[in-house]
Design an enzyme around this catalytic site. Sequence first.
Site, mmCIF file in Angstrom:
data_model
loop_
_atom_site.group_PDB
_atom_site.id
_atom_site.type_symbol
_atom_site.label_atom_id
_atom_site.label_comp_id
_atom_site.label_asym_id
_atom_site.label_seq_id
_atom_site.Cartn_x
_atom_site.Cartn_y
_atom_site.Cartn_z
ATOM 1 C CG HIS A 166 -1.860 -1.004 1.205
ATOM 2 N ND1 HIS A 166 -3.280 -0.853 1.054
ATOM 3 C CD2 HIS A 166 -1.925 -2.204 1.243
ATOM 4 C CE1 HIS A 166 -3.955 -1.744 0.871
ATOM 5 N NE2 HIS A 166 -3.189 -2.709 1.182
ATOM 6 C CG ASP A 375 0.153 9.466 0.799
ATOM 7 O OD1 ASP A 375 0.198 8.131 1.328
ATOM 8 O OD2 ASP A 375 -0.521 10.425 1.650
HETATM 9 O O1 F6P Z 1 -1.942 2.665 4.520
HETATM 10 C C1 F6P Z 1 -0.543 2.596 5.058
HETATM 11 C C2 F6P Z 1 -0.841 2.158 6.456
HETATM 12 O O2 F6P Z 1 0.380 1.779 6.992
HETATM 13 C C3 F6P Z 1 -1.326 0.873 6.561
HETATM 14 O O3 F6P Z 1 -0.721 -0.364 6.382
HETATM 15 C C4 F6P Z 1 -1.832 0.822 7.958
HETATM 16 O O4 F6P Z 1 -2.764 -0.017 8.146
HETATM 17 C C5 F6P Z 1 -2.214 2.427 8.238
HETATM 18 O O5 F6P Z 1 -1.450 3.134 7.284
HETATM 19 C C6 F6P Z 1 -2.374 3.182 9.476
HETATM 20 O O6 F6P Z 1 -1.150 2.855 10.100
HETATM 21 P P1 F6P Z 1 -1.120 1.956 11.592
HETATM 22 O O7 F6P Z 1 -1.837 0.511 11.197
HETATM 23 O O8 F6P Z 1 0.339 1.942 11.703
HETATM 24 O O9 F6P Z 1 -1.804 2.753 12.395
#
Ligand code: F6P
Length: 480
Positions: A166, A375
Amino acid sequence: MSADLVIVANRLPVDRVTGPDGQVGWRRSPGGLVSAIEPVMRAGSGVWIGWPGGASDEAPALSTEPFEVDGMRLAPVGLTRAEITEFYEGFSNGTLWPIYHDLVAKPEFHREWWDSYVAVNNRFAERAAELAAEGATVWVHDYQLQLVPQLLRALRPDLRIGFYLHIPFPPPELFQQLPWRRQLLEGLLGADLVGFQLPGGAANFVRLVRQRVGHKTHRDLVYLPDGRTVRAEPFPISIDAAGFEALATDAGVVARSLEIRRALGEPRRIFLGIDRLDYTKGIYARLRAFAELVEEGHIDVEDAVFVQVAVPSREQVEQYRLLRDDIDRLVGRINGDLGRIGRPAISYLHASYPREEMAALYRAADVMVVTPYRDGMNLVAKEYVACRVGEDGALVLSEFAGAADELRQAWLVNPYDINGMKAALLEAYNADGKELGRRMRAMRRTIRQHDVKAWADSFLSVLGEVSNPHDKSVRPARRS
Ligand code: F6P
């Protein structure tokens, strides 16, 4: 229990929260990954394996049995306090995250963080191996779980395995810094299909595999010595465009958006930023750009306000704490210097909101400002476009967000160039209805044609076409 489609992601779409009375409840997890996969899960009958938040070595202990929330079957994988520190905050977010985002912050390399990453990836792979039906499709997500494809293939060669990243996949010059670069590449090569947001990410991956692992490659294909072929392709992620559009026309959301405008003192223009509080998002520079426009008299606080929503994120990681302090101080200074009674220059909210409130904010905002330094995609930009049912509103978007590849009609900016950002903010602020309509109509067409369903369908259909020898029980017919 066994499932034909297994989603494996670090987080479940809900976080476990324990109320003051000790009662366990569920709250939606933040981030783009959850927004994208949730509609896919609701449409099918798969199971989603992930971490439910919190430490599993703290009471009350969580059963590891699959359970149902909001019609989705979820299978929790627990992390201990030490794993949260070393695997999640450490290797995932202190090592990989900055390397994969252009070194916006300095990465740290610790061998014990790597060991924990390997251990947790093993646990996810074992759980997927238990829950997947014979010949099932397993779709592994994101940078926290890059070893899972290889580990899972070793346990279950009958499975069809896809992996989707992602976030951006970095150029070889940056990736090569990783002491564990080869293991990570080999981990990903356990998949039949490795998906990226943009063509550049796929090309970086194939180049690295050729250089560092030594496999033969041709365009988007990698040929492994065991006869398998791995495809690496871009699949730009999207949103549930129709769902957001419906939300934006819901009577409650419309009423709430008017209420927001009233609460802000009916300014002529509302600027809006919505981001996880992350140093890659460029929040500091964007607020400074806006403040300078006010200071220089181009924008009057009687006339406009900047609403910045910062969703709390990774609060135990040092760099995120420092960022929060920096933004708190900056907002305080800007409002102290430039605000008037009842008219702050910036309305700052450190909170997470449900989709309905986000849609109301998108409806209320005249200029959406999305200026990350790097991003993968940025779904907030797409959500804003989907919610602009009146075909108005301006989007100021960083060139370094994946979304900029598709949303060409936004005001595209270099987030490192403060003067350039100021010029774009001002143009967007002053644009007339005709200009706004022309740009927004084109962007809305793009989002409608390419929604999250199209994204998931195309990934799964390419994965379905990969012709690797999956099912050991199916042997070629003998010649008589
Ligand atoms: O979209 C990127 C990302 O790192 C996802 O893998 C993740 O679920 C989201 O952002 C939020 O981050 P975190 O799970 O560290 O809160």
